[in-house]
Scaffold this motif. Structure first.
Motif, PDB file in Angstrom:
ATOM      1  N   VAL A  39       0.881  -1.162   0.000  1.00  0.00           N
ATOM      2  CA  VAL A  39       0.000   0.000   0.000  1.00  0.00           C
ATOM      3  C   VAL A  39       0.918   1.211   0.000  1.00  0.00           C
ATOM      4  N   GLY A  40       1.185   1.723  -1.195  1.00  0.00           N
ATOM      5  CA  GLY A  40       2.125   2.820  -1.361  1.00  0.00           C
ATOM      6  C   GLY A  40       2.929   2.591  -2.625  1.00  0.00           C
ATOM      7  N   THR A  41       3.949   3.394  -2.806  1.00  0.00           N
ATOM      8  CA  THR A  41       4.740   3.322  -4.031  1.00  0.00           C
ATOM      9  C   THR A  41       5.817   2.243  -3.927  1.00  0.00           C
ATOM     10  N   VAL A  42       6.237   1.791  -5.106  1.00  0.00           N
ATOM     11  CA  VAL A  42       7.393   0.900  -5.212  1.00  0.00           C
ATOM     12  C   VAL A  42       8.356   1.585  -6.159  1.00  0.00           C
ATOM     13  N   SER A  43       9.592   1.784  -5.715  1.00  0.00           N
ATOM     14  CA  SER A  43      10.601   2.404  -6.584  1.00  0.00           C
ATOM     15  C   SER A  43      11.854   1.542  -6.604  1.00  0.00           C
ATOM     16  N   VAL A  44      12.495   1.543  -7.781  1.00  0.00           N
ATOM     17  CA  VAL A  44      13.712   0.764  -7.970  1.00  0.00           C
ATOM     18  C   VAL A  44      14.822   1.737  -8.350  1.00  0.00           C
ATOM     19  N   LYS A  45      15.884   1.737  -7.574  1.00  0.00           N
ATOM     20  CA  LYS A  45      17.013   2.644  -7.780  1.00  0.00           C
ATOM     21  C   LYS A  45      17.948   2.097  -8.861  1.00  0.00           C
ATOM     22  N   PRO A  46      18.776   2.966  -9.442  1.00  0.00           N
ATOM     23  CA  PRO A  46      19.731   2.523 -10.460  1.00  0.00           C
ATOM     24  C   PRO A  46      20.606   1.367  -9.961  1.00  0.00           C
ATOM     25  N   GLY A  47      20.745   0.345 -10.805  1.00  0.00           N
ATOM     26  CA  GLY A  47      21.572  -0.812 -10.499  1.00  0.00           C
ATOM     27  C   GLY A  47      20.901  -1.900  -9.694  1.00  0.00           C
ATOM     28  N   ALA A  48      19.768  -1.603  -9.064  1.00  0.00           N
ATOM     29  CA  ALA A  48      19.034  -2.601  -8.277  1.00  0.00           C
ATOM     30  C   ALA A  48      18.072  -3.364  -9.184  1.00  0.00           C
ATOM     31  N   SER A  49      17.508  -4.449  -8.666  1.00  0.00           N
ATOM     32  CA  SER A  49      16.535  -5.243  -9.418  1.00  0.00           C
ATOM     33  C   SER A  49      15.310  -5.506  -8.557  1.00  0.00           C
ATOM     34  N   LEU A  50      14.180  -5.752  -9.241  1.00  0.00           N
ATOM     35  CA  LEU A  50      12.913  -6.041  -8.568  1.00  0.00           C
ATOM     36  C   LEU A  50      12.240  -7.207  -9.263  1.00  0.00           C
ATOM     37  N   VAL A  51      11.810  -8.197  -8.473  1.00  0.00           N
ATOM     38  CA  VAL A  51      11.022  -9.316  -8.980  1.00  0.00           C
ATOM     39  C   VAL A  51       9.733  -9.357  -8.165  1.00  0.00           C
ATOM     40  N   VAL A  52       8.596  -9.221  -8.856  1.00  0.00           N
ATOM     41  CA  VAL A  52       7.293  -9.201  -8.193  1.00  0.00           C
ATOM     42  C   VAL A  52       6.520 -10.429  -8.652  1.00  0.00           C
ATOM     43  N   SER A  53       6.037 -11.238  -7.703  1.00  0.00           N
ATOM     44  CA  SER A  53       5.227 -12.399  -8.082  1.00  0.00           C
ATOM     45  C   SER A  53       4.051 -12.550  -7.129  1.00  0.00           C
ATOM     46  N   ASP A  54       2.893 -12.791  -7.732  1.00  0.00           N
ATOM     47  CA  ASP A  54       1.646 -13.020  -6.985  1.00  0.00           C
ATOM     48  C   ASP A  54       1.421 -11.957  -5.918  1.00  0.00           C
ATOM     49  N   SER A  55       1.594 -10.698  -6.297  1.00  0.00           N
ATOM     50  CA  SER A  55       1.500  -9.590  -5.353  1.00  0.00           C
ATOM     51  C   SER A  55       0.620  -8.485  -5.897  1.00  0.00           C
ATOM     52  N   SER A  56       0.295  -7.516  -5.042  1.00  0.00           N
ATOM     53  CA  SER A  56      -0.461  -6.339  -5.473  1.00  0.00           C
ATOM     54  C   SER A  56       0.237  -5.087  -4.968  1.00  0.00           C
ATOM     55  N   ILE A  57       0.189  -4.047  -5.817  1.00  0.00           N
ATOM     56  CA  ILE A  57       0.770  -2.759  -5.478  1.00  0.00           C
ATOM     57  C   ILE A  57      -0.320  -1.715  -5.651  1.00  0.00           C
ATOM     58  N   THR A  58      -0.663  -1.013  -4.577  1.00  0.00           N
ATOM     59  CA  THR A  58      -1.639   0.065  -4.645  1.00  0.00           C
ATOM     60  C   THR A  58      -0.856   1.365  -4.566  1.00  0.00           C
ATOM     61  N   GLY A  59      -0.428   1.806  -5.717  1.00  0.00           N
ATOM     62  CA  GLY A  59       0.412   2.986  -5.828  1.00  0.00           C
ATOM     63  C   GLY A  59       1.223   2.875  -7.102  1.00  0.00           C
ATOM     64  N   THR A  60       2.109   3.816  -7.323  1.00  0.00           N
ATOM     65  CA  THR A  60       2.898   3.798  -8.549  1.00  0.00           C
ATOM     66  C   THR A  60       4.074   2.832  -8.414  1.00  0.00           C
ATOM     67  N   LEU A  61       4.511   2.344  -9.579  1.00  0.00           N
ATOM     68  CA  LEU A  61       5.710   1.526  -9.680  1.00  0.00           C
ATOM     69  C   LEU A  61       6.659   2.277 -10.603  1.00  0.00           C
ATOM     70  N   SER A  62       7.831   2.637 -10.093  1.00  0.00           N
ATOM     71  CA  SER A  62       8.772   3.422 -10.866  1.00  0.00           C
ATOM     72  C   SER A  62      10.162   2.818 -10.777  1.00  0.00           C
ATOM     73  N   ALA A  63      10.781   2.590 -11.944  1.00  0.00           N
ATOM     74  CA  ALA A  63      12.141   2.059 -11.999  1.00  0.00           C
ATOM     75  C   ALA A  63      12.915   2.856 -13.036  1.00  0.00           C
ATOM     76  N   THR A  64      14.017   3.452 -12.627  1.00  0.00           N
ATOM     77  CA  THR A  64      14.876   4.213 -13.534  1.00  0.00           C
ATOM     78  C   THR A  64      16.302   3.716 -13.371  1.00  0.00           C
ATOM     79  N   GLY A  65      16.860   3.156 -14.443  1.00  0.00           N
ATOM     80  CA  GLY A  65      18.228   2.666 -14.402  1.00  0.00           C
ATOM     81  C   GLY A  65      18.413   1.365 -13.654  1.00  0.00           C
ATOM     82  N   ALA A  66      17.328   0.629 -13.441  1.00  0.00           N
ATOM     83  CA  ALA A  66      17.421  -0.655 -12.747  1.00  0.00           C
ATOM     84  C   ALA A  66      18.186  -1.662 -13.610  1.00  0.00           C
TER      85      ALA A  66
END
Length: 163
Positions: A39-66
């Motif tokens: 419940v909120g935003t998910v952000s991915v910083k440069p060089g990091a990685s994100l794997v989302v499975s069977d989940s929900s995000i109530t907010g924005t998802l932003s990744a720049t330079g991941a």
């Protein structure tokens, strides 16, 4: 019976979050959301990685330079912006209730044989539903659905127009 096989694999998680979460920042390594409700935003910083499975995000998802962003069987209730990814964008069987933008991403082929026979592929977007606009521009190659079409209930632009 028809199966879609996606090239590549998920990176190993260095941090795994499950259950209820507030704002999530993937700052380094590989953050995995498994059966999580953010419940909120998910952000991915440069060089990091994100794997989302069977989940929900109530907010924005932003990744720049991941390094990598992968989303499987999940729902995002907000805008999604993925840009400048250096290795992998894979989205499969997910629902987006907001606009989706995929821009300036580099997709490193996980299957040289496929690339030799069928050509390069850009971000992978398969079997997903987008209840908003979809914009794709400047990626290393066109976004590919590998034969598992997506449903887009909004405007399509850039190299996603052909999906």
């Amino acid at each position: 019976y028809r199966a879609t096989v996606l090239p590549g694999a998920s990176p190993d998680c260095t941090r795994t979050l499950t259950g209820a979460q507030a704002r999530v920042v993937a700052g380094e390594g590989v953050t995995c959301l498994k059966n999580a409700q953010v419940v909120g935003t998910v952000s991915v910083k440069p060089g990091a990685s994100l794997v989302v499975s069977d989940s929900s995000i109530t907010g924005t998802l932003s990744a720049t330079g991941a390094q990598a962003v992968q989303i499987f069987g999940s729902t995002v209730n907000g805008a999604t912006h993925i840009s400048g990814t250096t290795r992998d964008v894979t989205i499969a069987g997910s629902t987006f209730n907001g606009s989706v933008s995929l821009a300036q991403n580099v997709q490193v082929s996980a299957n040289d044989r496929y690339s030799r026979l069928a050509g390069a592929y850009g971000p992978i977007l398969v079997g997903s539903r987008i209840n908003g606009s979809l914009s794709c521009a400047g990626n290393s190659a066109a976004v590919k659905d590998f034969g598992a079409p997506n449903t887009v209930n909004g405007a399509k632009g850039g190299d996603c127009a052909a999906l």
